[in-house]
Each structure stands twice: as structure tokens, then as C-alpha cells.
Design a protein around this motif. Structure first.
Motif, PDB file in Angstrom:
ATOM      1  N   VAL A 136       0.924  -1.214  -0.129  1.00  0.00           N
ATOM      2  CA  VAL A 136       0.155   0.155  -0.083  1.00  0.00           C
ATOM      3  C   VAL A 136       0.948   1.199   0.015  1.00  0.00           C
ATOM      4  CG1 VAL A 136      -0.341   0.197   2.578  1.00  0.00           C
ATOM      5  CG2 VAL A 136      -2.075   1.236   1.107  1.00  0.00           C
ATOM      6  N   LEU A 137       0.510   2.242  -0.826  1.00  0.00           N
ATOM      7  CA  LEU A 137       1.343   3.595  -0.704  1.00  0.00           C
ATOM      8  C   LEU A 137       0.408   4.463  -0.172  1.00  0.00           C
ATOM      9  CD1 LEU A 137       3.657   4.883  -1.767  1.00  0.00           C
ATOM     10  CD2 LEU A 137       2.407   5.495  -3.815  1.00  0.00           C
ATOM     11  N   LEU A 138       0.882   4.812   1.289  1.00  0.00           N
ATOM     12  CA  LEU A 138       0.200   5.673   2.021  1.00  0.00           C
ATOM     13  C   LEU A 138       0.455   7.321   1.565  1.00  0.00           C
ATOM     14  CD1 LEU A 138       0.811   3.741   5.393  1.00  0.00           C
ATOM     15  CD2 LEU A 138      -1.238   3.906   4.050  1.00  0.00           C
ATOM     16  N   ARG A 139       0.021   8.106   1.008  1.00  0.00           N
ATOM     17  CA  ARG A 139       0.109   9.253   0.452  1.00  0.00           C
ATOM     18  C   ARG A 139       0.024  10.201   1.600  1.00  0.00           C
ATOM     19  NH1 ARG A 139       2.068   8.841  -4.757  1.00  0.00           N
ATOM     20  NH2 ARG A 139       0.765   7.532  -6.101  1.00  0.00           N
ATOM     21  N   GLY A 140       1.071  11.198   1.685  1.00  0.00           N
ATOM     22  CA  GLY A 140       0.861  12.002   2.751  1.00  0.00           C
ATOM     23  C   GLY A 140       0.866  11.530   4.131  1.00  0.00           C
ATOM     24  N   ALA A 141       1.323  10.453   4.523  1.00  0.00           N
ATOM     25  CA  ALA A 141       1.099  10.083   5.864  1.00  0.00           C
ATOM     26  C   ALA A 141       2.349  10.608   6.888  1.00  0.00           C
ATOM     27  CB  ALA A 141       1.761   8.464   5.777  1.00  0.00           C
TER      28      ALA A 141
ATOM     29  N   ARG B  78      17.905  14.729  -5.320  1.00  0.00           N
ATOM     30  CA  ARG B  78      17.844  13.927  -4.055  1.00  0.00           C
ATOM     31  C   ARG B  78      16.728  13.081  -3.785  1.00  0.00           C
ATOM     32  NH1 ARG B  78      20.802  16.364   0.037  1.00  0.00           N
ATOM     33  NH2 ARG B  78      20.810  14.072   0.891  1.00  0.00           N
ATOM     34  N   ARG B  79      16.765  11.963  -3.414  1.00  0.00           N
ATOM     35  CA  ARG B  79      15.657  10.956  -2.845  1.00  0.00           C
ATOM     36  C   ARG B  79      16.054  10.225  -1.560  1.00  0.00           C
ATOM     37  NH1 ARG B  79      14.241   6.214  -2.649  1.00  0.00           N
ATOM     38  NH2 ARG B  79      15.291   4.927  -3.719  1.00  0.00           N
ATOM     39  N   ARG B  80      15.967  11.102  -0.606  1.00  0.00           N
ATOM     40  CA  ARG B  80      16.113  10.651   0.681  1.00  0.00           C
ATOM     41  C   ARG B  80      15.010   9.858   1.260  1.00  0.00           C
ATOM     42  NH1 ARG B  80      18.049  16.690   2.405  1.00  0.00           N
ATOM     43  NH2 ARG B  80      16.539  16.763   0.722  1.00  0.00           N
TER      44      ARG B  80
ATOM     45  N   GLY C 271       5.587   9.968  -6.517  1.00  0.00           N
ATOM     46  CA  GLY C 271       4.738  10.803  -5.427  1.00  0.00           C
ATOM     47  C   GLY C 271       5.432  11.555  -4.794  1.00  0.00           C
ATOM     48  N   SER C 272       5.105  11.982  -3.775  1.00  0.00           N
ATOM     49  CA  SER C 272       5.637  13.244  -3.010  1.00  0.00           C
ATOM     50  C   SER C 272       6.157  12.881  -1.691  1.00  0.00           C
ATOM     51  CB  SER C 272       4.478  14.093  -2.612  1.00  0.00           C
ATOM     52  OG  SER C 272       3.566  14.625  -3.866  1.00  0.00           O
ATOM     53  N   ALA C 273       7.117  14.118  -1.261  1.00  0.00           N
ATOM     54  CA  ALA C 273       7.836  13.775   0.057  1.00  0.00           C
ATOM     55  C   ALA C 273       6.564  13.648   1.107  1.00  0.00           C
ATOM     56  CB  ALA C 273       8.522  14.955   0.165  1.00  0.00           C
ATOM     57  N   GLY C 274       6.670  12.650   1.978  1.00  0.00           N
ATOM     58  CA  GLY C 274       5.752  12.252   3.023  1.00  0.00           C
ATOM     59  C   GLY C 274       5.088  11.081   2.747  1.00  0.00           C
TER      60      GLY C 274
ATOM     61  N   ASN D  51       8.298  -4.578   4.920  1.00  0.00           N
ATOM     62  CA  ASN D  51       9.336  -3.380   4.883  1.00  0.00           C
ATOM     63  C   ASN D  51       8.486  -2.087   4.732  1.00  0.00           C
ATOM     64  OD1 ASN D  51      11.616  -4.773   5.050  1.00  0.00           O
ATOM     65  ND2 ASN D  51      11.528  -5.357   2.889  1.00  0.00           N
ATOM     66  N   ALA D  52       8.826  -0.966   4.926  1.00  0.00           N
ATOM     67  CA  ALA D  52       8.377   0.280   4.505  1.00  0.00           C
ATOM     68  C   ALA D  52       9.658   1.110   4.237  1.00  0.00           C
ATOM     69  CB  ALA D  52       7.568   0.843   5.768  1.00  0.00           C
ATOM     70  N   ILE D  53       8.993   1.979   3.100  1.00  0.00           N
ATOM     71  CA  ILE D  53      10.065   2.948   2.514  1.00  0.00           C
ATOM     72  C   ILE D  53       9.492   4.442   2.851  1.00  0.00           C
ATOM     73  CG2 ILE D  53      11.261   3.863   0.610  1.00  0.00           C
ATOM     74  CD1 ILE D  53      11.435   1.252  -0.627  1.00  0.00           C
ATOM     75  N   ALA D  54       9.834   5.230   3.745  1.00  0.00           N
ATOM     76  CA  ALA D  54       9.347   6.600   3.796  1.00  0.00           C
ATOM     77  C   ALA D  54      10.052   7.586   3.133  1.00  0.00           C
ATOM     78  CB  ALA D  54       9.493   6.939   5.383  1.00  0.00           C
ATOM     79  N   TYR D  55       9.407   8.285   2.337  1.00  0.00           N
ATOM     80  CA  TYR D  55      10.038   9.348   1.430  1.00  0.00           C
ATOM     81  C   TYR D  55      10.122  10.711   1.930  1.00  0.00           C
ATOM     82  CZ  TYR D  55       9.592   5.465  -2.062  1.00  0.00           C
ATOM     83  OH  TYR D  55       9.677   4.483  -2.527  1.00  0.00           O
ATOM     84  N   PHE D  56      11.345  11.185   2.081  1.00  0.00           N
ATOM     85  CA  PHE D  56      11.516  12.394   2.446  1.00  0.00           C
ATOM     86  C   PHE D  56      11.552  13.663   1.409  1.00  0.00           C
ATOM     87  CE2 PHE D  56      13.977  10.768   6.369  1.00  0.00           C
ATOM     88  CZ  PHE D  56      12.891  10.036   6.814  1.00  0.00           C
ATOM     89  N   ASP D  57      12.011  13.117   0.117  1.00  0.00           N
ATOM     90  CA  ASP D  57      11.802  13.998  -0.995  1.00  0.00           C
ATOM     91  C   ASP D  57      10.821  13.454  -2.042  1.00  0.00           C
ATOM     92  OD1 ASP D  57      14.166  15.962  -0.457  1.00  0.00           O
ATOM     93  OD2 ASP D  57      15.290  13.725  -0.294  1.00  0.00           O
ATOM     94  N   ASP D  58      10.378  14.140  -3.011  1.00  0.00           N
ATOM     95  CA  ASP D  58       9.523  13.766  -4.218  1.00  0.00           C
ATOM     96  C   ASP D  58      10.274  12.585  -4.903  1.00  0.00           C
ATOM     97  OD1 ASP D  58       7.761  15.693  -3.324  1.00  0.00           O
ATOM     98  OD2 ASP D  58       8.155  17.194  -4.827  1.00  0.00           O
ATOM     99  N   TYR D  59       9.615  11.670  -5.472  1.00  0.00           N
ATOM    100  CA  TYR D  59      10.013  10.745  -6.237  1.00  0.00           C
ATOM    101  C   TYR D  59       9.546  10.025  -7.195  1.00  0.00           C
ATOM    102  CZ  TYR D  59       6.314   8.290  -3.700  1.00  0.00           C
ATOM    103  OH  TYR D  59       5.011   7.911  -3.435  1.00  0.00           O
ATOM    104  N   GLY D  60      10.208   9.536  -8.349  1.00  0.00           N
ATOM    105  CA  GLY D  60       9.556   9.239  -9.388  1.00  0.00           C
ATOM    106  C   GLY D  60      10.851   8.724 -10.290  1.00  0.00           C
ATOM    107  N   PRO D  61      10.449   8.475 -11.841  1.00  0.00           N
ATOM    108  CA  PRO D  61      11.513   7.813 -12.599  1.00  0.00           C
ATOM    109  C   PRO D  61      12.620   8.929 -12.678  1.00  0.00           C
ATOM    110  CG  PRO D  61       9.225   8.015 -13.470  1.00  0.00           C
ATOM    111  CD  PRO D  61       9.031   8.563 -12.115  1.00  0.00           C
ATOM    112  N   GLY D  62      12.444  10.030 -12.490  1.00  0.00           N
ATOM    113  CA  GLY D  62      13.751  11.172 -12.549  1.00  0.00           C
ATOM    114  C   GLY D  62      14.916  10.952 -11.482  1.00  0.00           C
ATOM    115  N   ASN D  63      14.337  10.351 -10.380  1.00  0.00           N
ATOM    116  CA  ASN D  63      15.411  10.180  -9.155  1.00  0.00           C
ATOM    117  C   ASN D  63      15.425   8.733  -8.575  1.00  0.00           C
ATOM    118  OD1 ASN D  63      12.716  10.499  -7.754  1.00  0.00           O
ATOM    119  ND2 ASN D  63      13.635  12.010  -6.295  1.00  0.00           N
ATOM    120  N   GLY D  64      15.004   7.868  -9.326  1.00  0.00           N
ATOM    121  CA  GLY D  64      15.472   6.429  -8.814  1.00  0.00           C
ATOM    122  C   GLY D  64      14.279   5.746  -7.976  1.00  0.00           C
ATOM    123  N   ALA D  65      12.950   6.140  -8.171  1.00  0.00           N
ATOM    124  CA  ALA D  65      11.934   5.371  -7.452  1.00  0.00           C
ATOM    125  C   ALA D  65      11.800   4.040  -7.373  1.00  0.00           C
ATOM    126  CB  ALA D  65      10.755   6.210  -7.789  1.00  0.00           C
ATOM    127  N   THR D  66      11.452   3.403  -6.475  1.00  0.00           N
ATOM    128  CA  THR D  66      11.144   1.967  -6.352  1.00  0.00           C
ATOM    129  C   THR D  66      10.316   1.640  -7.470  1.00  0.00           C
ATOM    130  OG1 THR D  66      11.282   2.190  -3.979  1.00  0.00           O
ATOM    131  CG2 THR D  66      10.557   0.421  -4.674  1.00  0.00           C
TER     132      THR D  66
END
Length: 197
Positions: A13-18, A182-184, A158-161, A114-129
Motif C-alpha cells: 500500500v502507498l500511504l500518500r501524505g502519511a 535528492r531522494r532521501r 509521488g511526493s515527500a511524506g 518493509n516500509a520506505i518513507a520518502y523525504f523527497d519527491d520521487y519518480g522515474p527522474g530520481n530512482g523511485a522504487t
């Protein structure tokens, strides 16, 4: 509200803005402060990733214990569980490409989430899962998964958060960071209680 049926079917599940938006600046600062080179870790780390030791930070710990994350992990594990580990990860410019793989349950299917919490926006441009929905529980008669076949893989955006929560048996991988943006993120592991020892 977690859609339990869909979570079990898809394996994630992708929890948007969690993550509350007001936490993000502190989380990025904790990530950057905790970065250590590969040779300073007990186990060598990948050359094309930046790794951060940040597990004692109180805001990091709060992210690991967000109610929606715990609800999703608990739904997948199906019994008492515990927070096993958390570390910061970020693909370096041009790095981060992984082959599709499973992290694998230890004792029974579903005992590891597992869970991955994104601190930066993510997508094809910065190596998203990227991941293969439903691949965590193949049918008994299904042929072995071909990890070279990317045709069913979906790349997240998606977005940071946002926080991705997934069964460790779900086929997934990191993707190359072509732009160097950045994709922390933090990678969190939850284990079923019998694995505590």
C-alpha cells in the motif's frame, strides 16, 4: 482506512501524505547528519547509495510508529510484531539500480514487512522504487518468477511524506537515479514477534 483485501492481494500500500509536512525539514536534516561512508558501517554498503545512521532520532522513530504504517504492517504480518530496524538510504547520481528481487520472509510467508518513507519527491527522474503487484504470493502452479522480466513492474511516483508499506516477498527494486536529484528515504523493517530472538 486500510483496504485490507487489496493490501493482501497486491502485497503493498502507498500511504500518500502519511508523514506530517511539518516533520519533513527535521527528517531531511537527520538524514544528512547521519550519513556515513560505507567503510564505517558494520556491513559494507553499496557504492552507489548514500546511507544514513539515524535510528535514534525521535522524529525518525515517530515515523516508524505512525498509526497507518503500523496498521498496514500488522495487516500483512497478521500477528504481534516489532520494529526491527531502520536506516536511511538515497541513490547517488547515476546509481541505485537494482535487479528485481524479493527480500524474503524468514520463517513463514508474511513474517517480514518493509516500509520506505520518502523525504523527497520521487519518480522515474530520481530512482523511485519499482514493484510487481501481487507477486508476493504466487499460485502453487505458477512458474518461478523471472527476475529479468520487467514487463509487470510498476514504477512509483509521488511526493515527500508518502510511505510505501510492502510484504518482503513482493518483487521490487530500486531504480537508477538519472538526474541526481535528492531522494532521501528511510527503509524500515517490521518482523513477526517469533523472530525477536
Amino acid at each position: 482506512m486500510i483496504d485490507r483485501e487489496r493490501l493482501h492481494r497486491d502485497g503493498y500500500v502507498l500511504l500518500r501524505g502519511a508523514i506530517p509536512a511539518e516533520w519533513l525539514a527535521d527528517l531531511r536534516a537527520a538524514f544528512d547528519a547521519g550519513v556515513k561512508p560505507s567503510d564505517q558501517w558494520p556491513v559494507p554498503r553499496g557504492w552507489d547509495w548514500r546511507h544514513s545512521l539515524l535510528d535514534l532520532d525521535p522524529t525518525i522513530q515517530a515515523v516508524c510508529r505512525l498509526p497507518d504504517v503500523l496498521a498496514a504492517a500488522g495487516t500483512l504480518i497478521g500477528e504481534r510484531f516489532f520494529l526491527a530496524q531502520v536506516e536511511g538510504r538515497e541513490p547517488l547520481p547515476g546509481g541505485g539500480q537494482q535487479k528485481l528481487h524479493r527480500d524474503l520472509s524468514a520463517d513463514r510467508p508474511g513474517d517480514t514487512v518493509n516500509a520506505i518513507a520518502y523525504f523527497d519527491d520521487y519518480g522515474p527522474g530520481n530512482g523511485a522504487t519499482r514493484l510487481v503487484p501481487g507477486s508476493h504470493r504466487p499460485a502453487p502452479e505458477a512458474p518461478p518468477f523471472d527476475f529479468e522480466d520487467e514487463s509487470a513492474a510498476v514504477q512509483l511516483e509521488g511526493s515527500a511524506g508518502d510511505i510505501l508499506v510492502f510484504d518482503a516477498d513482493l518483487v521490487h527494486a530500486g531504480t537508477r537515479n538519472p538526474t541526481g536529484a535528492r531522494r532521501r528515504s528511510i527503509l524500515i523493517g517490521y518482523f513477526a514477534e517469533p523472530r525477536y530472538a
